[in-house]
Scaffold this active site. Sequence first.
Site, mmCIF file in Angstrom:
data_model
loop_
_atom_site.group_PDB
_atom_site.id
_atom_site.type_symbol
_atom_site.label_atom_id
_atom_site.label_comp_id
_atom_site.label_asym_id
_atom_site.label_seq_id
_atom_site.Cartn_x
_atom_site.Cartn_y
_atom_site.Cartn_z
ATOM 1 C CE LYS A 188 -2.256 3.204 1.717
ATOM 2 N NZ LYS A 188 -1.925 4.523 1.129
ATOM 3 C CD GLU A 264 11.613 4.123 10.459
ATOM 4 O OE1 GLU A 264 11.165 5.035 11.197
ATOM 5 O OE2 GLU A 264 12.181 4.329 9.373
ATOM 6 C CB CYS A 299 12.503 8.096 9.073
ATOM 7 S SG CYS A 299 13.508 6.912 8.211
ATOM 8 C CD GLU A 398 9.330 12.408 12.468
ATOM 9 O OE1 GLU A 398 8.221 11.865 12.535
ATOM 10 O OE2 GLU A 398 10.336 11.853 11.984
HETATM 11 P P1 ADP Z 1 2.247 11.049 7.035
HETATM 12 O O1 ADP Z 1 1.429 11.775 8.065
HETATM 13 O O2 ADP Z 1 3.681 11.359 7.110
HETATM 14 O O3 ADP Z 1 1.686 11.094 5.655
HETATM 15 P P2 ADP Z 1 1.086 8.522 7.531
HETATM 16 O O4 ADP Z 1 1.376 7.646 8.663
HETATM 17 O O5 ADP Z 1 -0.251 9.183 7.473
HETATM 18 O O6 ADP Z 1 2.252 9.553 7.489
HETATM 19 O O7 ADP Z 1 1.301 7.782 6.164
HETATM 20 C C1 ADP Z 1 2.153 6.689 5.965
HETATM 21 C C2 ADP Z 1 1.390 5.601 5.245
HETATM 22 O O8 ADP Z 1 0.325 5.182 6.097
HETATM 23 C C3 ADP Z 1 0.729 6.021 3.934
HETATM 24 O O9 ADP Z 1 0.841 4.955 3.008
HETATM 25 C C4 ADP Z 1 -0.702 6.235 4.326
HETATM 26 O O10 ADP Z 1 -1.610 6.056 3.270
HETATM 27 C C5 ADP Z 1 -0.885 5.146 5.361
HETATM 28 N N1 ADP Z 1 -2.009 5.381 6.284
HETATM 29 C C6 ADP Z 1 -2.491 6.570 6.718
HETATM 30 N N2 ADP Z 1 -3.542 6.380 7.523
HETATM 31 C C7 ADP Z 1 -3.763 5.045 7.616
HETATM 32 C C8 ADP Z 1 -4.698 4.200 8.294
HETATM 33 N N3 ADP Z 1 -5.655 4.706 9.045
HETATM 34 N N4 ADP Z 1 -4.574 2.870 8.159
HETATM 35 C C9 ADP Z 1 -3.585 2.339 7.415
HETATM 36 N N5 ADP Z 1 -2.697 3.066 6.736
HETATM 37 C C10 ADP Z 1 -2.763 4.398 6.818
#
Ligand code: ADP
Length: 494
Positions: A188, A264, A299, A398
């Site tokens: 994903k 991570e 990161c 962060e």
């Molecule tokens: P950022 O805030 O830096 O974008 P995220 O943690 O939101 O970091 O994003 C990292 C990954 O997690 C992306 O692939 C995003 O689509 C996915 N993601 C965000 N929200 C969810 C969720 N509720 N469940 C699973 N994956 C998610």
Amino acid sequence: MEQSAIDALSTNKVASQKHLIDGNAIASSDGGTMDVISPIDGSKLTTIARGTAEDMDRAIASAREAFVDGRWKDQPPAARKRVMHKWADLIEQNALELAVLGARDNGTEIAMALKAEPMSAAATIRYYGEAIDKKYGEIAPTAKDVLGMVTQEPVGVVGAIIPWNFPLMIGTWKIGPALAVGNSVVLKPAETASLTLIRLAELALEAGLPQGVLNVVTGEGGVVGEALGLSMDVDVLAFTGSGATGRRLLEYSARSNLKRVYLELGGKSPHIVFNEADDLAHIAKAVAGGIFRNSGQVCVAGSRLLVQDDIKEDFVNAVVKATTQMTPGNPLQLETKIGAVNSSNQLQQNLQAVAIATEDGGNVVFGGKRCLADTGGFYMEPTIVDGVKVSDRLFQKEVFGPVLSVTSFKDEQEAIMLANSTDYGLASGVWTSNISRAHRMIKSIRAGVVHVNTYGGADVTVPLGGVGQSGNGSDKSLHAIEKYTNLKTAWIQL
Ligand code: ADP
């Protein structure tokens, strides 16, 4: 590398992309798409499929079927290794195309993107491909009349949720070891950096990875990411991203099948400079590079400068001087040192962090603002905030942007205290010419990585993983294989 070769690729029309499920390009079940906005100029680059939970379930079912019928895991190790090596070759052959596509999608400066994305991805795939026929099982030291045999088996279906800063590098850190040991994977990508991972999976098919073994489903984290997290048929979830999403993934696991979750989650990594370190100009350059490359969207970025008080003024001046050499610019120009911020949303968050730092009493000594706004893209000046206290939000939270905080310390003990005064523990850096001090710092800093007299650059041979709220489990090295295998004991009466 020639600028003209990059220019030739940089205006190519990018076709609309679909999911890659069971080896086929598949549209969303409801036909939904989402626009891909290039951070270079804010224009629409193309569209990707806006996945549904149904699409995710279909991909997971395809991965499971591929695992159960053994089309990949039951191939002889040497055959799997050949496929991984061919895949690595193809990534290298397409490196420029991948780097340009990635830079247009996520804004990373091209010189860095080339090295850190396709070239590092190829190295990772080759490394784990090479490991396939090198890992042995164990015979336990048992009594004479029994045989205790311990083997590692693939877990089954691995879900990998990838962030947008270095999709190919971080993606292959997870899918490399997962595939090498025979698992199937559902990937994903992040909403704002999906294009290169789709291409990576196409290259895997071209290299001979059987259909269904690596599937890619694009779309929103809260929809397809959630469906992956809540699936009853995913065995391990590997994630890099924010702490908030990491917590959600643990909840999904608890609410579903107790899948193992590896996180991570970034950091607030201290970069510590002692007064005996020589060549301050060189160190200042490393400190600036350690936070400002890829607009701080790294990161392991060294986002907290801790500097000994008696050299503080000189050193901060040296960092400011080094930073003036790092003007943000078009990511597709080879000479650009800092590309674009990934999204308008991220840019707003970065600016907000600077405002908060000022509110807490920090002093912006360089940058602090959006720049190149007339391009329509998302760019931010590299920013240095001096006088940051341990209680300040900039010290603790962060940013994931080009913002460096500066705090001084008087002695080694205080440096260690400050280094360990956040909830995070991913990376760190120490500059000292005192070898005993270097070793004491390595032992004392609570972090997965301690760089000494350098910052960044650790390759695939060493693990990268955090402690505390930076996460659990390591990417890279042979240790990463443990995450994607189960131990099997056979206890045999002789
Ligand atoms: P950022 O805030 O830096 O974008 P995220 O943690 O939101 O970091 O994003 C990292 C990954 O997690 C992306 O692939 C995003 O689509 C996915 N993601 C965000 N929200 C969810 C969720 N509720 N469940 C699973 N994956 C998610």
